[in-house]
Design a protein around this motif. Structure first.
Motif, short mmCIF file in Angstrom:
data_model
loop_
_atom_site.label_atom_id
_atom_site.label_comp_id
_atom_site.label_asym_id
_atom_site.label_seq_id
_atom_site.Cartn_x
_atom_site.Cartn_y
_atom_site.Cartn_z
N TYR A 34 0.85 -1.19 0.00
CA TYR A 34 0.00 0.00 0.00
C TYR A 34 0.89 1.24 0.00
N SER A 35 0.35 2.32 -0.52
CA SER A 35 1.13 3.55 -0.65
C SER A 35 1.19 4.29 0.69
N SER B 296 2.50 8.10 2.28
CA SER B 296 2.96 9.46 2.00
C SER B 296 3.04 10.24 3.30
N ASN C 276 7.51 9.56 -0.14
CA ASN C 276 6.46 8.88 -0.90
C ASN C 276 6.98 7.49 -1.25
N THR C 277 6.34 6.47 -0.72
CA THR C 277 6.84 5.11 -0.94
C THR C 277 5.70 4.12 -0.82
N SER C 278 6.04 2.84 -0.90
CA SER C 278 5.06 1.76 -0.71
C SER C 278 5.57 0.82 0.37
#
Length: 214
Positions: free
Chosen positions: A162-163, A165, A179-181
């Protein structure tokens, strides 16, 4: 009581540690960062002290039986309180997240045996000096400085991540921090610190995972 059952109970009482029998409250500790000269610490309540321990930053410490539900964190060779911790009246297992401040640490107490804190959940604590905003999965967050929140992020059934932020709310606007997963970890729950990195003098964050068995 059945004589056989009585004998079994006596054997268990002989082999189990006293803390396990008494079910005294215990804590596991975790810090955002630790000064190089900190040394070993102990938990103190009046004349009672825990065994000496080191303060970890990349994993939770082993469980430490507390001398009282209200205790202080001190160096083993000092009387100055680095943190004052008040555990809730109910509950037996707690995680104490320690965020660095000028006088020592600010403590955030999380009931580790609370059924609302489940596998896959994330507890975030903000010690950055600013407000942190963003999203973890579909869950939006806004955390004021000195506050913590628990989130229950979800990913779609077909997705394995899931993302995530994170942004810092400043006077000039919102600055992107990351910003990553993150992967979906069915047997983990996580603890996230937002803090000022003393080396880079910039707001940073760190996540520590805890394995949760069945």
């Amino acid at each position: 009581m059945n004589p056989i059952k009585s004998a079994v109970v006596c054997c268990l009482a002989f082999f189990l540690p006293a803390a396990a029998i008494a079910k005294e409250p215990s804590v596991r500790l975790l810090a955002d960062h630790v000064p190089a000269d900190l040394g070993q610490l102990c938990l103190v309540a009046g004349k009672k002290k825990s065994d000496p321990m080191s303060l970890p930053i990349n994993s939770l410490s082993a469980a430490v039986v507390v001398p009282d539900r209200h205790f202080e964190l001190r160096r083993i060779d000092g009387n100055e309180a680095l943190a004052s911790v008040e555990l809730p009246a109910k509950g037996r297992e707690f995680v104490v997240m320690l965020s660095s401040i000028d006088t020592g640490f600010q403590a955030a107490v999380i009931p580790a045996d609370d059924r609302s804190f489940k596998k896959g959940d994330v507890y975030l604590f903000n010690n950055s000096g600013e407000t942190i905003v963003g999203k973890v999965g579909g869950a939006e967050l806004e955390i004021e400085n000195g506050k913590g929140i628990m989130l229950h992020p979800e990913a779609k059934d077909s997705e394995t991540s899931y993302s995530v932020s994170f942004k810092v709310r400043e006077d000039s606007g919102e600055r992107v921090l990351s910003n990553t997963s993150w992967p979906v970890e069915e047997n983990m729950r996580s603890y996230v610190f937002f803090y000022v990195d003393p080396k880079r003098e910039r707001i940073s964050f760190r996540s520590v995972d805890e394995f949760i068995g069945d």
